[in-house]
Design a protein around this motif. Structure first.
Motif, PDB file in Angstrom:
ATOM      1  N   GLU A 214      -1.882 -25.211  -4.530  1.00 43.72           N
ATOM      2  CA  GLU A 214      -1.657 -24.330  -3.382  1.00 43.72           C
ATOM      3  C   GLU A 214      -1.480 -25.134  -2.096  1.00 43.72           C
ATOM      4  O   GLU A 214      -0.595 -24.837  -1.289  1.00 43.72           O
ATOM      5  CB  GLU A 214      -2.822 -23.345  -3.239  1.00 43.72           C
TER       6      GLU A 214
ATOM      7  N   TRP B 267       4.525 -28.488   1.539  1.00 42.43           N
ATOM      8  CA  TRP B 267       5.974 -28.592   1.373  1.00 42.43           C
ATOM      9  C   TRP B 267       6.707 -27.547   2.220  1.00 42.43           C
ATOM     10  O   TRP B 267       7.834 -27.776   2.658  1.00 42.43           O
ATOM     11  CB  TRP B 267       6.354 -28.460  -0.093  1.00 42.43           C
ATOM     12  N   ALA B 268       6.062 -26.441   2.494  1.00 45.57           N
ATOM     13  CA  ALA B 268       6.676 -25.386   3.308  1.00 45.57           C
ATOM     14  C   ALA B 268       6.502 -25.623   4.806  1.00 45.57           C
ATOM     15  O   ALA B 268       7.101 -24.909   5.625  1.00 45.57           O
ATOM     16  CB  ALA B 268       6.083 -24.029   2.931  1.00 45.57           C
ATOM     17  N   ASP B 269       5.709 -26.615   5.174  1.00 50.31           N
ATOM     18  CA  ASP B 269       5.417 -26.900   6.576  1.00 50.31           C
ATOM     19  C   ASP B 269       6.549 -27.722   7.180  1.00 50.31           C
ATOM     20  O   ASP B 269       6.903 -28.796   6.676  1.00 50.31           O
ATOM     21  CB  ASP B 269       4.096 -27.677   6.657  1.00 50.31           C
ATOM     22  N   GLY B 270       7.103 -27.254   8.276  1.00 50.69           N
ATOM     23  CA  GLY B 270       8.228 -27.947   8.901  1.00 50.69           C
ATOM     24  C   GLY B 270       7.868 -29.290   9.495  1.00 50.69           C
ATOM     25  O   GLY B 270       8.765 -30.098   9.797  1.00 50.69           O
TER      26      GLY B 270
ATOM     27  N   SER C  33      12.748 -33.461   6.913  1.00 49.68           N
ATOM     28  CA  SER C  33      11.872 -32.318   6.688  1.00 49.68           C
ATOM     29  C   SER C  33      12.088 -31.853   5.252  1.00 49.68           C
ATOM     30  O   SER C  33      13.094 -32.195   4.622  1.00 49.68           O
ATOM     31  CB  SER C  33      12.218 -31.188   7.656  1.00 49.68           C
ATOM     32  N   PRO C  34      11.160 -31.057   4.686  1.00 50.84           N
ATOM     33  CA  PRO C  34      11.380 -30.554   3.324  1.00 50.84           C
ATOM     34  C   PRO C  34      12.682 -29.780   3.179  1.00 50.84           C
ATOM     35  O   PRO C  34      13.340 -29.858   2.125  1.00 50.84           O
ATOM     36  CB  PRO C  34      10.158 -29.658   3.089  1.00 50.84           C
ATOM     37  N   ASP C  35      13.086 -29.035   4.206  1.00 58.53           N
ATOM     38  CA  ASP C  35      14.336 -28.276   4.134  1.00 58.53           C
ATOM     39  C   ASP C  35      15.552 -29.186   4.032  1.00 58.53           C
ATOM     40  O   ASP C  35      16.574 -28.806   3.446  1.00 58.53           O
ATOM     41  CB  ASP C  35      14.482 -27.369   5.354  1.00 58.53           C
TER      42      ASP C  35
ATOM     43  N   GLY D 111       1.897 -26.771  -2.083  1.00 61.80           N
ATOM     44  CA  GLY D 111       2.930 -25.790  -1.770  1.00 61.80           C
ATOM     45  C   GLY D 111       3.001 -25.489  -0.285  1.00 61.80           C
ATOM     46  O   GLY D 111       4.092 -25.381   0.290  1.00 61.80           O
ATOM     47  N   ARG D 112       1.843 -25.337   0.351  1.00 57.90           N
ATOM     48  CA  ARG D 112       1.827 -25.086   1.798  1.00 57.90           C
ATOM     49  C   ARG D 112       2.371 -26.280   2.567  1.00 57.90           C
ATOM     50  O   ARG D 112       3.118 -26.130   3.545  1.00 57.90           O
ATOM     51  CB  ARG D 112       0.411 -24.768   2.268  1.00 57.90           C
TER      52      ARG D 112
ATOM     53  N   THR E 285       6.080 -31.552   7.877  1.00 57.15           N
ATOM     54  CA  THR E 285       5.983 -32.507   6.765  1.00 57.15           C
ATOM     55  C   THR E 285       7.181 -33.462   6.778  1.00 57.15           C
ATOM     56  O   THR E 285       8.305 -33.070   7.098  1.00 57.15           O
ATOM     57  CB  THR E 285       5.907 -31.747   5.432  1.00 57.15           C
TER      58      THR E 285
END
Length: 326
Positions: A31, A37-40, A67-69, A34-35, A42
């Motif tokens: 968890e 990886w969703a954090d801009g 960033s992950p994106d 996952g959070r 990171t």
């Protein structure tokens, strides 16, 4: 002559630097990962066959962190968390798929200086080329990412049953779903030693695969059931026929090509006749400080790059900086 080595003389060991917490306790927290990886905020380093994108800004060189994106698809490895709470990951994928327009620049394969890179341009290169130029944060990230990618690339299948394994623990373990076995990144310990004698000379050698003039200290892998000190004594005897005593540990650094940990020693020779093993050693020579300095000035001899522990051992014995890299 007794060589006195003070604390930190070998430093900086340029591939033994880091500026983040590896955060091992978070690797199994699906968890949290996952959070993160969703954090801009990171940051992600894209690693491909031991290389990552770097960019020069002024006199400095740094990793290109996404960033992950922005990161491409690929295996993800948690590298750790900074003091500011920023999480760092590596993704094993081609930098050419990471969102840059146009063809990727040619890969750099030789050690370079910051000024050799074009300002602002992202260039894929490796630790040997830029490890000495990166700051503590980027050097630690790249060493970790290179080591993990190298291990994962050769451990896709279970050594027990041949089944395809799955990445777990933030990239620090692989699990076989068929037999449940767990597999962890491998590290191969290797001793690397500067041998000196009672006439205050150091011993340098050249491997058969190296060109004329390229010389370094001796090194070899530790065998099962062997201590580090025993490995130093054995390797020197096997490679050049010299007996040594009193191996003295000085420091270590990772050398992920593909998975070594180099453990640096000084050792005093009790014999000086050189009998090189032709399969391992093409040439071995004793050098005084003056002889080594002259050989470097003339170009007769070149030394390992500053990113290596071998260079630190030689310069520690010499008592100062030397010039003349491979």
């Amino acid at each position: 002559m007794e060589i006195t080595v003070g604390e930190g003389v070998l430093g900086p060991l340029l591939l033994a630097r880091s500026a983040i917490d590896r955060s091992a306790v978070l690797r199994d927290d699906v968890e949290w990962i996952g959070r993160a990886w969703a954090d801009g905020t990171t940051k992600v380093v894209v690693i491909d066959d031991g290389r990552a994108l770097v960019r020069r800004s002024g006199d400095g060189i740094g990793l290109v962190l996404l960033s992950p994106d922005e990161a491409p698809e690929g295996e993800r490895y948690l590298l750790g968390v900074g003091a500011d709470g920023v999480a760092y990951f590596a993704v094993a994928a081609s930098p050419g798929n990471a969102g840059w327009n146009g063809a990727a620049p040619a890969r750099i394969v030789a050690p370079l200086e910051a000024g050799a890179l074009p300002e602002g341009e992202a260039v894929p290169t490796g630790l040997r080329q830029v490890g000495a130029l990166l700051g503590d944060l980027d050097a630690g990230l790249l060493v970790h990412a290179v080591a993990l990618e190298a291990w994962h690339s050769t451990h896709e299948f279970c050594p027990r049953c041949g089944g395809r394994t799955e990445v777990r623990a933030g990239g620090h373990m692989r699990v076989c779903p068929d037999d449940g076995s767990q597999h962890f990144p491998r590290v191969d310990p290797a001793v690397i030693m500067l041998v000196h004698d009672d006439e205050d000379r150091c011993l340098l050698a050249r491997g058969p695969q190296w060109p004329e003039g390229r010389m370094s200290v001796l090194a070899g892998f530790v065998e099962p059931g062997e201590s580090l000190e025993q490995a130093v004594i054995r390797e020197v005897a096997e490679e050049v026929g010299v007996r040594v005593t009193a191996p003295r540990y000085l420091g270590s650094q990772p050398w992920p090509f593909p998975r070594s940990l180099m453990l640096g020693f000084f050792a005093r020779a009790t014999s000086t006749e050189l009998v090189p093993d032709a399969e391992e050693i093409a040439e071995a020579r004793w050098f005084t400080r003056a002889e080594l300095a002259d050989a470097l000035r003339s170009g007769e001899v070149a030394l390992p790059p500053v990113v290596s522990i071998a260079r630190r051992l030689i310069e520690t014995w010499y008592g100062g900086d030397l010039h003349g890299d491979w």
